[in-house]
Design an enzyme around this catalytic site. Structure first.
Site, mmCIF file in Angstrom:
data_model
loop_
_atom_site.group_PDB
_atom_site.id
_atom_site.type_symbol
_atom_site.label_atom_id
_atom_site.label_comp_id
_atom_site.label_asym_id
_atom_site.label_seq_id
_atom_site.Cartn_x
_atom_site.Cartn_y
_atom_site.Cartn_z
ATOM 1 N N HIS A 206 -53.396 6.003 11.065
ATOM 2 C CA HIS A 206 -52.731 4.734 10.742
ATOM 3 C C HIS A 206 -53.688 3.603 10.390
ATOM 4 C CE1 HIS A 206 -53.656 3.744 14.955
ATOM 5 N NE2 HIS A 206 -53.535 2.482 14.602
HETATM 6 C C1 UD1 Z 1 -51.176 -2.541 14.252
HETATM 7 C C2 UD1 Z 1 -52.501 -3.136 14.714
HETATM 8 C C3 UD1 Z 1 -53.468 -2.023 15.022
HETATM 9 C C4 UD1 Z 1 -52.874 -1.006 15.995
HETATM 10 C C5 UD1 Z 1 -51.538 -0.523 15.469
HETATM 11 C C6 UD1 Z 1 -50.887 0.363 16.497
HETATM 12 C C7 UD1 Z 1 -53.108 -5.308 13.709
HETATM 13 C C8 UD1 Z 1 -53.958 -5.988 12.717
HETATM 14 N N1 UD1 Z 1 -53.105 -3.953 13.676
HETATM 15 O O1 UD1 Z 1 -51.423 -1.858 13.026
HETATM 16 O O2 UD1 Z 1 -54.637 -2.563 15.609
HETATM 17 O O3 UD1 Z 1 -53.765 0.069 16.119
HETATM 18 O O4 UD1 Z 1 -50.683 -1.653 15.236
HETATM 19 O O5 UD1 Z 1 -49.883 1.158 15.930
HETATM 20 O O6 UD1 Z 1 -52.470 -5.957 14.502
HETATM 21 N N2 UD1 Z 1 -44.028 -1.018 10.035
HETATM 22 C C9 UD1 Z 1 -42.748 -0.530 10.053
HETATM 23 N N3 UD1 Z 1 -42.068 -0.603 11.245
HETATM 24 C C10 UD1 Z 1 -42.580 -1.149 12.366
HETATM 25 C C11 UD1 Z 1 -43.887 -1.654 12.317
HETATM 26 C C12 UD1 Z 1 -44.603 -1.571 11.136
HETATM 27 O O7 UD1 Z 1 -42.225 -0.027 9.065
HETATM 28 O O8 UD1 Z 1 -41.894 -1.178 13.412
HETATM 29 C C13 UD1 Z 1 -44.805 -0.881 8.765
HETATM 30 C C14 UD1 Z 1 -44.703 -2.113 7.854
HETATM 31 O O9 UD1 Z 1 -44.701 -1.662 6.531
HETATM 32 C C15 UD1 Z 1 -46.001 -2.836 8.119
HETATM 33 C C16 UD1 Z 1 -46.970 -1.688 8.411
HETATM 34 O O10 UD1 Z 1 -46.188 -0.708 9.086
HETATM 35 O O11 UD1 Z 1 -46.420 -3.616 7.043
HETATM 36 C C17 UD1 Z 1 -48.127 -2.102 9.281
HETATM 37 O O12 UD1 Z 1 -47.693 -2.724 10.482
HETATM 38 P P1 UD1 Z 1 -48.622 -3.799 11.229
HETATM 39 O O13 UD1 Z 1 -48.018 -4.131 12.541
HETATM 40 O O14 UD1 Z 1 -48.960 -4.915 10.311
HETATM 41 O O15 UD1 Z 1 -49.964 -3.027 11.451
HETATM 42 P P2 UD1 Z 1 -50.239 -1.565 12.027
HETATM 43 O O16 UD1 Z 1 -50.829 -0.749 10.938
HETATM 44 O O17 UD1 Z 1 -49.033 -1.058 12.737
HETATM 45 N N1 UDP Z 2 -48.005 7.164 20.535
HETATM 46 C C1 UDP Z 2 -46.681 7.533 20.773
HETATM 47 N N2 UDP Z 2 -45.994 8.146 19.753
HETATM 48 C C2 UDP Z 2 -46.552 8.412 18.548
HETATM 49 C C3 UDP Z 2 -47.906 8.037 18.322
HETATM 50 C C4 UDP Z 2 -48.596 7.404 19.338
HETATM 51 O O1 UDP Z 2 -46.155 7.322 21.868
HETATM 52 O O2 UDP Z 2 -45.856 8.967 17.681
HETATM 53 C C5 UDP Z 2 -48.745 6.488 21.613
HETATM 54 C C6 UDP Z 2 -50.008 7.203 22.050
HETATM 55 O O3 UDP Z 2 -49.711 8.164 23.032
HETATM 56 C C7 UDP Z 2 -50.860 6.054 22.557
HETATM 57 C C8 UDP Z 2 -50.454 4.906 21.679
HETATM 58 O O4 UDP Z 2 -49.200 5.246 21.111
HETATM 59 O O5 UDP Z 2 -50.551 5.726 23.899
HETATM 60 C C9 UDP Z 2 -51.481 4.704 20.601
HETATM 61 O O6 UDP Z 2 -50.973 3.829 19.651
HETATM 62 P P1 UDP Z 2 -51.507 3.765 18.157
HETATM 63 O O7 UDP Z 2 -52.151 5.049 17.790
HETATM 64 O O8 UDP Z 2 -50.377 3.299 17.332
HETATM 65 O O9 UDP Z 2 -52.554 2.560 18.210
HETATM 66 P P2 UDP Z 2 -54.073 2.385 18.694
HETATM 67 O O10 UDP Z 2 -54.225 2.984 20.050
HETATM 68 O O11 UDP Z 2 -54.948 3.029 17.670
HETATM 69 O O12 UDP Z 2 -54.258 0.905 18.675
#
Ligand code: UD1
Ligand code: UDP
Length: 357
Positions: A206
């Site tokens: 991601h």
């Molecule tokens: C965010 C965090 C990242 C973390 C990740 C965990 C920042 C800068 N990044 O990244 O550090 O590792 O969360 O998962 O804060 N979207 C959906 N549904 C949702 C949420 C997001 O469709 O419920 C899609 C949208 O298109 C959005 C994209 O995912 O633009 C990215 O979401 P965003 O929260 O901006 O960043 P993450 O990549 O999720």
């Molecule tokens: N996770 C989850 N379901 C998923 C993918 C991740 O419950 O389909 C959980 C995972 O076990 C961990 C957390 O989400 O506890 C990690 O989140 P993510 O990878 O989105 O973000 P990061 O840790 O890189 O910030």
């Protein structure tokens, strides 16, 4: 009685909050009143509400419903909402997790109102300034009153910046110990997907450096496809960012078990039963380690250097050859798990520090 505002927004923060909320509820309910504010950064049911339900986290009293957007849009809207809540209520501190835009917005809004900030997962550094998270962490650490560092490496990183971290262990290790037996009882994902334990791999992707870079994205999915073609099932619970980024890669995805994001219990069972985990997630590489599963790290570096030093993870970036070499080296190994992430009581220690502050 101290009033604490927990500010969260992204999936891993909700999961981390489960450990702290549990300790407050069970042991400190006379000392701390916790109020939860959800920024709305993650909003799909399988990225947010599923975790509140499954992990028994109190419902947020506030939801800013900020949703997705550019960094400035998202952070700015969060700051405005957080400021309103902090101005119209009396809080003794705000508790923030990790390094997302929700963390940054909370730290900026609270610091200007002189509300103390307590940062869980302080001191992590990738030393890669192109990661948005690295900027968020540095700013948040600089503004926080109490810096709860999960590892000695994090304490040392803070020391280098003239900051004093408190070594607490990792709340995600608390969660692993607490939720792992429940996951074994409640999740049937291995059976439902027809997987054989230790004969499939689990992959999550991601990071923008991978999803928003066509070369990296293709290299990673080509490697996953090669593994699938060798007869090993490849399960990919796909983050919504990655779903959008891979919409045009139909042939590269064929043969993979692409599924929607799964619940925490389901994820635990997948991590435990996989032969190898391939991931660019911070949380997932650590959980794989907790459950004795080796990890190929799909990033140029990691904040969790202990995993690599212990021989349980190999950094392969988004390079096809490096991924395949790391995968071959790790497949079939059983990881030895030295207790590098605390004793499972990090959340209790954190709350004790806040109560005694
Ligand atoms: C965010 C965090 C990242 C973390 C990740 C965990 C920042 C800068 N990044 O990244 O550090 O590792 O969360 O998962 O804060 N979207 C959906 N549904 C949702 C949420 C997001 O469709 O419920 C899609 C949208 O298109 C959005 C994209 O995912 O633009 C990215 O979401 P965003 O929260 O901006 O960043 P993450 O990549 O999720
Ligand atoms: N996770 C989850 N379901 C998923 C993918 C991740 O419950 O389909 C959980 C995972 O076990 C961990 C957390 O989400 O506890 C990690 O989140 P993510 O990878 O989105 O973000 P990061 O840790 O890189 O910030």
């Amino acid at each position: 009685m101290k009033r604490l505002l927990t500010i969260l927004g992204a999936r891993p923060q909700i999961i981390k909050a489960a450990a702290i909320s549990r300790v407050i509820r069970n042991r400190f309910n006379h000392e701390i009143e916790e109020v939860i504010l959800h920024t709305g950064q993650h909003y799909d049911a399988n990225m947010s509400s599923v975790f509140f339900r499954e992990l028994n986290i109190p419902q947020p009293q506030y939801n800013l419903n900020v949703g997705s957007g550019s960094h400035a849009e998202q952070t700015g809207q969060m700051m405005m909402g957080i400021e309103r809540v902090l101005q119209s209520n009396q809080f003794d501190g705000v508790l923030v997790y990790g390094d997302t835009n929700s963390t940054l917005a909370a730290a900026l809004a609270a610091s200007k109102l002189q509300v103390p900030i307590y940062h869980v997962e302080a001191g992590l550094r990738s030393f890669n300034p192109s990661m948005p998270e690295e900027i968020n962490r540095i700013v948040c650490d600089r503004l926080s009153s109490l810096l709860f560092a999960p590892t000695q490496t994090a304490v040392t990183n803070l020391e280098r910046e003239g900051l004093k971290g408190i070594l607490t262990g990792d709340v995600m290790y608390d969660n692993a110990l607490f939720f792992s037996p429940k996951a074994d009882q409640k999740s049937d994902i291995i059976e439902r997907l027809g997987l054989t334990p230790k004969q499939f791999v689990l992959a999550t992707i991601h990071r923008p450096a991978n999803t928003d870079n066509e070369t990296n994205l293709r290299a990673i999915f080509n490697a996953l496809q090669t593994i699938a073609q060798s007869g090993t099932q490849v399960v990919v619970p796909m983050h919504p960012r990655t779903k959008k980024a891979t919409a045009h890669l139909v042939t590269t995805l064929s043969g993979l078990r692409i599924i929607e994001p799964v619940s925490f219990y389901e994820m635990i069972r997948l991590e435990k039963n996989a032969s190898v985990v391939l991931t660019d997630s911070g949380g997932v590489q650590k959980e794989a380690f907790f459950y004795g599963t080796p990890t190929v790290i799909l990033r140029p570096e990691t904040e969790w250097v202990e995993i690599v030093e212990a021989g349980a993870g190999i950094i392969a970036d988004a390079d096809y050859n490096r991924i395949m070499t790391a995968y071959s080296a790790l497949a079939g190994t059983k990881v030895h798990f030295p207790p590098l992430f605390g004793d499972g009581n990090a959340a209790q220690y954190i709350i004790e520090q806040i109560v005694n502050q």
